[in-house]
Structure formats: structure tokens, C-alpha cells
Design an enzyme around this catalytic site. Structure first.
Site, PDB file in Angstrom:
ATOM      1  N   GLY A  54       0.807  -1.226   0.000  1.00 14.23           N
ATOM      2  CA  GLY A  54       0.000   0.000   0.000  1.00 14.23           C
ATOM      3  C   GLY A  54       0.833   1.266   0.000  1.00 14.23           C
ATOM      4  O   GLY A  54       0.702   2.108   0.889  1.00 14.23           O
ATOM      5  N   SER A  79      -2.366   0.871  14.810  1.00 12.28           N
ATOM      6  CA  SER A  79      -2.943   2.198  15.034  1.00 12.28           C
ATOM      7  C   SER A  79      -3.165   2.381  16.529  1.00 12.28           C
ATOM      8  O   SER A  79      -3.387   1.384  17.241  1.00 12.28           O
ATOM      9  CB  SER A  79      -4.291   2.307  14.310  1.00 12.28           C
ATOM     10  N   TYR A  93     -12.087  -2.001  12.680  1.00 15.84           N
ATOM     11  CA  TYR A  93     -10.733  -1.462  12.490  1.00 15.84           C
ATOM     12  C   TYR A  93      -9.894  -1.702  13.750  1.00 15.84           C
ATOM     13  O   TYR A  93      -8.757  -2.162  13.679  1.00 15.84           O
ATOM     14  CB  TYR A  93     -10.850   0.031  12.181  1.00 15.84           C
TER      15      TYR A  93
HETATM   16  P1  NAP Z   1      -4.491   5.615   2.577  1.00 16.59           P
HETATM   17  O1  NAP Z   1      -4.008   7.000   2.326  1.00 16.59           O
HETATM   18  O2  NAP Z   1      -5.939   5.310   2.432  1.00 16.59           O
HETATM   19  O3  NAP Z   1      -3.638   4.621   1.631  1.00 16.59           O
HETATM   20  C1  NAP Z   1      -3.887   3.239   1.686  1.00 16.59           C
HETATM   21  C2  NAP Z   1      -2.898   2.511   0.820  1.00 16.59           C
HETATM   22  O4  NAP Z   1      -3.163   1.101   0.940  1.00 16.59           O
HETATM   23  C3  NAP Z   1      -3.025   2.826  -0.665  1.00 16.59           C
HETATM   24  O5  NAP Z   1      -1.753   2.770  -1.258  1.00 16.59           O
HETATM   25  C4  NAP Z   1      -3.915   1.697  -1.185  1.00 16.59           C
HETATM   26  O6  NAP Z   1      -3.749   1.419  -2.582  1.00 16.59           O
HETATM   27  C5  NAP Z   1      -3.402   0.549  -0.355  1.00 16.59           C
HETATM   28  N1  NAP Z   1      -4.345  -0.556  -0.252  1.00 16.59           N
HETATM   29  C6  NAP Z   1      -5.624  -0.523   0.181  1.00 16.59           C
HETATM   30  N2  NAP Z   1      -6.171  -1.748   0.121  1.00 16.59           N
HETATM   31  C7  NAP Z   1      -5.212  -2.579  -0.359  1.00 16.59           C
HETATM   32  C8  NAP Z   1      -5.153  -3.955  -0.657  1.00 16.59           C
HETATM   33  N3  NAP Z   1      -6.203  -4.769  -0.478  1.00 16.59           N
HETATM   34  N4  NAP Z   1      -4.006  -4.460  -1.160  1.00 16.59           N
HETATM   35  C9  NAP Z   1      -2.921  -3.670  -1.354  1.00 16.59           C
HETATM   36  N5  NAP Z   1      -2.910  -2.361  -1.078  1.00 16.59           N
HETATM   37  C10 NAP Z   1      -4.050  -1.824  -0.592  1.00 16.59           C
HETATM   38  O7  NAP Z   1      -4.105   5.125   4.048  1.00 16.59           O
HETATM   39  P2  NAP Z   1      -3.009   5.713   5.086  1.00 16.59           P
HETATM   40  O8  NAP Z   1      -3.676   6.763   5.901  1.00 16.59           O
HETATM   41  O9  NAP Z   1      -1.751   6.010   4.386  1.00 16.59           O
HETATM   42  O10 NAP Z   1      -2.827   4.458   6.040  1.00 16.59           O
HETATM   43  C11 NAP Z   1      -1.762   3.527   5.869  1.00 16.59           C
HETATM   44  C12 NAP Z   1      -1.748   2.570   7.053  1.00 16.59           C
HETATM   45  O11 NAP Z   1      -1.585   3.299   8.275  1.00 16.59           O
HETATM   46  C13 NAP Z   1      -3.059   1.778   7.216  1.00 16.59           C
HETATM   47  O12 NAP Z   1      -2.774   0.479   7.662  1.00 16.59           O
HETATM   48  C14 NAP Z   1      -3.792   2.559   8.295  1.00 16.59           C
HETATM   49  O13 NAP Z   1      -4.714   1.763   8.989  1.00 16.59           O
HETATM   50  C15 NAP Z   1      -2.642   2.996   9.172  1.00 16.59           C
HETATM   51  N6  NAP Z   1      -2.942   4.164  10.003  1.00 16.59           N
HETATM   52  C16 NAP Z   1      -3.263   5.369   9.445  1.00 16.59           C
HETATM   53  C17 NAP Z   1      -3.543   6.447  10.269  1.00 16.59           C
HETATM   54  C18 NAP Z   1      -3.874   7.806   9.729  1.00 16.59           C
HETATM   55  O14 NAP Z   1      -4.181   8.690  10.545  1.00 16.59           O
HETATM   56  N7  NAP Z   1      -3.837   8.047   8.437  1.00 16.59           N
HETATM   57  C19 NAP Z   1      -3.492   6.285  11.653  1.00 16.59           C
HETATM   58  C20 NAP Z   1      -3.177   5.057  12.183  1.00 16.59           C
HETATM   59  C21 NAP Z   1      -2.891   4.000  11.349  1.00 16.59           C
HETATM   60  P3  NAP Z   1      -4.662   2.202  -3.713  1.00 16.59           P
HETATM   61  O15 NAP Z   1      -4.088   3.587  -3.815  1.00 16.59           O
HETATM   62  O16 NAP Z   1      -4.448   1.407  -4.955  1.00 16.59           O
HETATM   63  O17 NAP Z   1      -6.069   2.205  -3.200  1.00 16.59           O
END
Ligand code: NAP
Length: 249
Positions: free
Chosen positions: A13, A144, A157
Site C-alpha cells: 500500500g 494504530s 478497524y
Molecule cells: P491511505 O491514504 O488510504 O492509503 C492506503 C494505501 O493502501 C493505498 O496505497 C492503497 O492502494 C493501499 N491498499 C488498500 N487496500 C489494499 C489492498 N487490499 N491491497 C494492497 N494495497 C491496498 O491510508 P493511510 O492513511 O496512508 O494508512 C496507511 C496505514 O496506516 C493503514 O494500515 C492505516 O490503517 C494505518 N494508520 C493510518 C492512520 C492515519 O491517521 N492516516 C493512523 C493510524 C494508522 P490504492 O491507492 O491502490 O487504493
């Protein structure tokens, strides 16, 4: 000497958000990168070209569903064939399908568990043979603060992210004697597309509760990943590192 020179990392991702931020920092530290994404073909292509031309490292994107066991195996087989080794695996891919339990569908539960938690099993299992034959490796799993604290409207989640912590500590115990480390990062509120969906009010409520009084950046999380992926952390395993501005303590 750069911190990740001559290493190869797999990041799930990385077409957007935190994963992309990690890929940028890793490339700047001299790391070769194989990353996956779900559907962002154009963004993935652009990232490949940008990082390889700017930092002179090898970067390749693979469209591969992390939730699918067979696809994960095919992805890792292709990475090993092309890059020769895997030093760092970052299980970062994740989604949200928020709802109060009263309204949550079975589909919303299953989708989140499969993309967030089963993916970690899939990719770790697929990479295991490579790590064991190398007798080294660093696995970094993206949980998270919600996995530790819980959050109303995010039971699916939170359960998936708490599951990642139990899985990772078990891996640290299973694989430690073989030179493989496994750690968890629990980001707090990080500004990406995932959190952009929240309204202004929710945003203010979150930042008010953060001692450092700001949301985190993808760089904040990526810096922690550089530490855990590098030889700066060779005696660190089974740990949960919170990158949350002090929200969780
Ligand atoms: P994001 O901006 O929504 O990006 C998600 C990424 O994961 C994208 O590259 C997406 O690809 C990819 N993805 C989604 N489903 C997938 C699948 N089935 N197979 C392969 N790739 C997949 O999310 P983010 O905020 O960067 O979050 C990244 C991680 O950090 C996640 O695990 C999230 O739970 C964790 N996290 C985030 C936060 C926050 O505040 N943002 C806080 C705590 C934890 P596409 O572009 O092709 O859709």
C-alpha cells in the site's frame, strides 16, 4: 553511508499516504523498493519513476491485493526473483469501513479484517522462507492507536489493529532466534486521504486531545520506519512504537 544502503524493502500500500511517505524516505536512504497497491495504477507508475530517477535506487510497483493469500505469494515470489532478497517487510496496507456495531454489516467486518489483518499473515508467511534462509530481516507492521485505545464506530478497524499487535509479538518470539525482528508502529492521527474524510469538527476534536497539538505527517511515521528497518535497531524486537504526538501514553 545512508541508513538503508543496499537493502531491499517490500512495502504494501505505497501508492498513497503513509506507505508513499515511507517509500520516499527509504529511497532517500538508499533502499531498493518493491511496493504494492490495490488500484492506483497511475500513481504507482509515477512513484516508481520519481523515486528511481531522483535517488538512483530500484523501485517497482505491483498491483496486488494484500488480502488475498495466493496474490501475496505471487507478489513476494516476483520480488525475490527480481530483487534477489528482502531485508525489510512493511505491512502498511489498510482500509476503514466505519460504522457503529448496530449498523455494521458482515461485509464491512470481513473486508477490514481481510485487508488489515489477514494481509499481515499473508505477506509475512510468503516472505518467511526468504527471511529464514538469509538469517536476517525486519518486519514492521502498521497498527494504530485505535488498536490499543478502541474507538466508537471503528470496532472492526480496532479489532484488526489489535490483532496485528498480538501477531507481531508472536512473530518476534518465533523468529528471534533466526535473526528476524518484528515490530509494530501505532500511528495516531496522521494527515492522509484516510483521515481527510473526517469533517472539520472531528479534526479539531482529535488535535485538541494530542499533547503536541497537531496531526502527524507521513514523514513522522516514515522516520520511525527508517529506524526500525535499519541497523540502528538491531536489538529491538516485539515492540510497539507509538507515533502519535503523545496521544497514547
Ligand atoms: P491511505 O491514504 O488510504 O492509503 C492506503 C494505501 O493502501 C493505498 O496505497 C492503497 O492502494 C493501499 N491498499 C488498500 N487496500 C489494499 C489492498 N487490499 N491491497 C494492497 N494495497 C491496498 O491510508 P493511510 O492513511 O496512508 O494508512 C496507511 C496505514 O496506516 C493503514 O494500515 C492505516 O490503517 C494505518 N494508520 C493510518 C492512520 C492515519 O491517521 N492516516 C493512523 C493510524 C494508522 P490504492 O491507492 O491502490 O487504493
Amino acid at each position: 553511508m545512508k541508513l538503508l544502503e543496499n537493502k531491499t524493502a517490500v512495502i504494501t500500500g505505497a501508492s498513497r499516504g503513509i506507505g508513499r511517505g515511507i517509500a520516499e524516505k527509504y529511497a532517500a536512504e538508499g533502499c531498493n523498493i518493491a511496493f504494492s497497491f490495490a488500484s492506483s495504477v497511475e500513481k504507482a507508475k509515477a512513484l516508481e519513476e520519481e523515486l528511481s530517477s531522483r535517488y538512483g535506487v530500484k523501485v517497482k510497483g505491483f498491483q496486488s491485493d494484500a488480502a488475498d493469500f495466493t496474490s501475496a505469494q505471487t507478489f513476494i515470489d516476483a520480488v525475490v526473483a527480481e530483487f534477489g532478497r528482502i531485508d525489510i517487510l512493511i505491512n502498511n496496507a489498510g482500509i476503514t469501513r466505519d460504522n457503529l456495531l448496530m449498523r455494521m454489516s458482515e461485509e464491512q467486518w470481513d473486508e477490514v479484517m481481510n485487508v488489515n489483518l489477514k494481509s499481515v499473515f499473508n505477506l509475512t508467511k510468503a516472505s518467511l522462507r526468504t527471511f529464514l534462509s538469509q538469517k536476517s530481516g525486519s518486519i514492521i507492521n502498521m497498527s494504530s492507536v485505535v488498536g490499543v485505545m478502541g474507538n466508537a464506530g471503528q470496532s472492526n478497524y480496532a479489532a484488526s489493529k489489535a490483532g496485528i499487535i498480538g501477531f507481531s509479538k508472536s512473530m518476534a518470539k518465533e523468529l528471534g532466534s533466526r535473526g528476524v525482528r518484528c515490530n509494530v508502529i501505532t500511528p495516531g492521527f496522521i494527515e492522509t486521504e484516510m483521515t481527510a474524510e473526517l469533517g472539520e469538527d472531528a479534526l479539531k476534536k482529535w488535535t485538541d486531545g494530542i499533547p503536541l497539538k497537531r496531526g502527524g505527517t507521513t514523514d513522522d511515521v516514515a522516520n520511525a520506519c527508517v529506524y526500525l528497518g535499519s541497523d540502528m535497531s538491531t536489538y529491538v524486537s516485539g515492540q510497539v512504537l507509538s507515533v502519535c504526538g503523545g496521544m497514547l501514553m
